[in-house]
Design a protein around this motif. Structure first.
Motif, PDB file in Angstrom:
ATOM      1  N   HIS A   1       0.834  -1.203   0.000  1.00 21.29           N
ATOM      2  CA  HIS A   1       0.000   0.000   0.000  1.00 21.29           C
ATOM      3  C   HIS A   1       0.871   1.257   0.000  1.00 21.29           C
ATOM      4  O   HIS A   1       0.577   2.221  -0.696  1.00 21.29           O
ATOM      5  CB  HIS A   1      -0.920   0.013   1.221  1.00 21.29           C
ATOM      6  CG  HIS A   1      -2.134  -0.841   1.058  1.00 21.29           C
ATOM      7  ND1 HIS A   1      -3.103  -0.576   0.119  1.00 21.29           N
ATOM      8  CD2 HIS A   1      -2.551  -1.959   1.694  1.00 21.29           C
ATOM      9  CE1 HIS A   1      -4.063  -1.485   0.204  1.00 21.29           C
ATOM     10  NE2 HIS A   1      -3.741  -2.349   1.143  1.00 21.29           N
TER      11      HIS A   1
ATOM     12  N   VAL B   1       2.675   1.695  -3.477  1.00 25.13           N
ATOM     13  CA  VAL B   1       1.761   2.093  -4.544  1.00 25.13           C
ATOM     14  C   VAL B   1       1.309   3.536  -4.341  1.00 25.13           C
ATOM     15  O   VAL B   1       1.242   4.320  -5.292  1.00 25.13           O
ATOM     16  CB  VAL B   1       0.583   1.097  -4.628  1.00 25.13           C
ATOM     17  CG1 VAL B   1      -0.520   1.630  -5.508  1.00 25.13           C
ATOM     18  CG2 VAL B   1       1.075  -0.245  -5.166  1.00 25.13           C
TER      19      VAL B   1
ATOM     20  N   ASN C   1       2.344   7.654  -6.667  1.00 24.94           N
ATOM     21  CA  ASN C   1       1.526   8.774  -7.120  1.00 24.94           C
ATOM     22  C   ASN C   1       1.606  10.017  -6.232  1.00 24.94           C
ATOM     23  O   ASN C   1       1.021  11.028  -6.549  1.00 24.94           O
ATOM     24  CB  ASN C   1       0.045   8.359  -7.197  1.00 24.94           C
ATOM     25  CG  ASN C   1      -0.181   7.266  -8.195  1.00 24.94           C
ATOM     26  OD1 ASN C   1      -0.273   6.114  -7.838  1.00 24.94           O
ATOM     27  ND2 ASN C   1      -0.245   7.631  -9.461  1.00 24.94           N
TER      28      ASN C   1
ATOM     29  N   LEU D   1      -5.578   5.462 -14.412  1.00 31.46           N
ATOM     30  CA  LEU D   1      -5.287   4.585 -13.271  1.00 31.46           C
ATOM     31  C   LEU D   1      -3.786   4.558 -12.974  1.00 31.46           C
ATOM     32  O   LEU D   1      -3.365   4.616 -11.822  1.00 31.46           O
ATOM     33  CB  LEU D   1      -5.802   3.185 -13.621  1.00 31.46           C
ATOM     34  CG  LEU D   1      -6.144   2.180 -12.527  1.00 31.46           C
ATOM     35  CD1 LEU D   1      -6.995   2.792 -11.438  1.00 31.46           C
ATOM     36  CD2 LEU D   1      -6.867   0.983 -13.157  1.00 31.46           C
TER      37      LEU D   1
ATOM     38  N   GLY E   1      -3.853   6.569  -9.740  1.00 29.56           N
ATOM     39  CA  GLY E   1      -4.283   5.555  -8.782  1.00 29.56           C
ATOM     40  C   GLY E   1      -5.795   5.428  -8.742  1.00 29.56           C
ATOM     41  O   GLY E   1      -6.517   6.189  -9.413  1.00 29.56           O
ATOM     42  N   TRP E   2      -6.276   4.490  -7.974  1.00 32.98           N
ATOM     43  CA  TRP E   2      -7.705   4.190  -7.900  1.00 32.98           C
ATOM     44  C   TRP E   2      -8.492   5.373  -7.335  1.00 32.98           C
ATOM     45  O   TRP E   2      -9.551   5.743  -7.859  1.00 32.98           O
ATOM     46  CB  TRP E   2      -7.930   2.926  -7.063  1.00 32.98           C
ATOM     47  CG  TRP E   2      -9.359   2.575  -6.817  1.00 32.98           C
ATOM     48  CD1 TRP E   2     -10.003   2.586  -5.624  1.00 32.98           C
ATOM     49  CD2 TRP E   2     -10.330   2.152  -7.799  1.00 32.98           C
ATOM     50  NE1 TRP E   2     -11.311   2.193  -5.798  1.00 32.98           N
ATOM     51  CE2 TRP E   2     -11.539   1.923  -7.116  1.00 32.98           C
ATOM     52  CE3 TRP E   2     -10.281   1.947  -9.185  1.00 32.98           C
ATOM     53  CZ2 TRP E   2     -12.705   1.497  -7.762  1.00 32.98           C
ATOM     54  CZ3 TRP E   2     -11.449   1.526  -9.835  1.00 32.98           C
ATOM     55  CH2 TRP E   2     -12.629   1.304  -9.139  1.00 32.98           C
TER      56      TRP E   2
ATOM     57  N   ARG F   1       1.369  -0.752 -13.871  1.00 36.00           N
ATOM     58  CA  ARG F   1       1.048   0.226 -12.815  1.00 36.00           C
ATOM     59  C   ARG F   1      -0.452   0.312 -12.604  1.00 36.00           C
ATOM     60  O   ARG F   1      -0.933   0.345 -11.472  1.00 36.00           O
ATOM     61  CB  ARG F   1       1.577   1.609 -13.193  1.00 36.00           C
ATOM     62  CG  ARG F   1       3.091   1.704 -13.182  1.00 36.00           C
ATOM     63  CD  ARG F   1       3.523   3.027 -13.804  1.00 36.00           C
ATOM     64  NE  ARG F   1       3.211   4.139 -12.933  1.00 36.00           N
ATOM     65  CZ  ARG F   1       4.096   4.672 -12.093  1.00 36.00           C
ATOM     66  NH1 ARG F   1       5.325   4.201 -12.039  1.00 36.00           N
ATOM     67  NH2 ARG F   1       3.767   5.664 -11.327  1.00 36.00           N
TER      68      ARG F   1
ATOM     69  N   HIS G   1      -2.512  -0.798  -9.191  1.00 33.67           N
ATOM     70  CA  HIS G   1      -3.437   0.067  -8.459  1.00 33.67           C
ATOM     71  C   HIS G   1      -4.791  -0.625  -8.262  1.00 33.67           C
ATOM     72  O   HIS G   1      -5.399  -0.535  -7.199  1.00 33.67           O
ATOM     73  CB  HIS G   1      -3.643   1.382  -9.210  1.00 33.67           C
ATOM     74  CG  HIS G   1      -2.543   2.367  -8.996  1.00 33.67           C
ATOM     75  ND1 HIS G   1      -2.282   2.925  -7.774  1.00 33.67           N
ATOM     76  CD2 HIS G   1      -1.631   2.898  -9.845  1.00 33.67           C
ATOM     77  CE1 HIS G   1      -1.255   3.768  -7.880  1.00 33.67           C
ATOM     78  NE2 HIS G   1      -0.838   3.758  -9.125  1.00 33.67           N
TER      79      HIS G   1
END
Lengths: 200, 200
Positions: A115, A118, A122, B31, B35-36, B111, B115
């Motif tokens: 977590h 990742v 970003n 994404l 990211g999500w 990537r 995510h």
């Protein structure tokens, strides 16, 4: 510094260390369960039964708290792994070492670290600390793997053999994120431990 | 259905397919970059130059859009990978195949997928779709790897050898998330391709 002061300070330092430890353990658990978005200093302080002020005294920023937490638990696990094989691997024991190395990447610590990585990819604010942390933990894990496997890194290819094994271990951790991948993982570990045995 | 209707329908279908494709490609890029948490249907529609209504016509939910996007791009990459080695690997070409397989896990698609996986591990609404997607894409990648490497899966251990290689590839993808890991990756690929060559 008189005797009385020292006596008073010692329990206070112990309490402070215990508080810090509770915060670090709560932070890893929180990160593993809720991800980066759901993980704040407030949530962790509550979980650890510590005031928000005390939490911020130990960790001024959210980034400090969570990178310190992943590092702390990674060190705990490294120490435990070394303790499992105090003499390193006997020649007929390489499979057990490979399995134990792979185990580093299943469970809450790996989920928490994932977590964090990742999120760091970003978030510019998080990235430098996590990049450094990853490098430090990666180097230490590599050292442990070399020692426990009895790899001779002066032999060409030995270093990359061990690195690839640890990359495989991380990939197996990823494959275990959404499903219980244990049965397949054990077969892969058996096979690659055998290949590795020949290679090393 | 008269001739005129068919003629009118064809370009409309083409437009619809092109819109869908633009949405899928924008979704993967979004994404990978944000990211999500930062990826919504609205953001993707805007990026693709499509109205929000049109986007929702194609993909009723956010989960539908992003899982379809990762699947679409994964299929594109699989097709491209097969096209690179139309006859499979010659015996002296295994390193190139291993390098191409590892390349699947660097870059925006990995990537984006990462995510999605990590978000799915904490979000019940996303989890079932992503788990299925991961299984489908994983099976297809395994099939490609077996074909291109010329692995004989009737031989004991061959299946697990290939699986471990793909796990290593995913781990290398993870190691490339925060830093440019290319130089180390190439050395690991060279060494593991040699190990694989002996094993297969």
């Amino acid at each position: 510094m008189g005797g009385v002061n020292t006596a008073e300070r010692a329990p206070k330092q112990d309490r402070s260390r215990a508080t810090r430890q509770r915060l670090l353990e709560a932070a890893v658990a929180c990160l593993a369960e809720r991800g980066w978005t759901g993980s704040t200093v407030t949530v962790v302080a509550e979980r650890a039964g510590v005031s928000r002020g005390a939490a911020q005294h130990h960790f001024p920023t959210r980034e400090d708290l969570f990178t310190a937490a992943v590092e702390y638990v990674a060190e705990e696990r490294s120490t435990a792994l070394r303790a499992l094989f105090p003499q390193g691997a006997a020649d007929d024991d390489r499979r057990a070492v490979v399995a134990a190395l792979v185990d580093l990447y299943t469970g809450p610590l790996f989920r928490a670290a994932l977590h964090l990585w990742v999120a760091a990819s970003n978030e510019d604010q998080l990235r430098p600390q996590v990049t450094e942390l990853e490098a430090r933990v990666g180097r230490e894990t590599h050292r442990i793997a070399v020692d426990l496997l009895g790899a001779d890194e002066t032999r060409p290819g030995a270093r990359e053999t061990v690195q690839g094994l640890l990359d495989m271990a991380r990939g197996l951790g990823l494959a275990n994120l959404l499903t219980d991948d244990r049965a397949r993982r054990e077969r892969v570990v058996t096979q690659w431990a055998a290949l590795l045995d020949e290679a090393l």
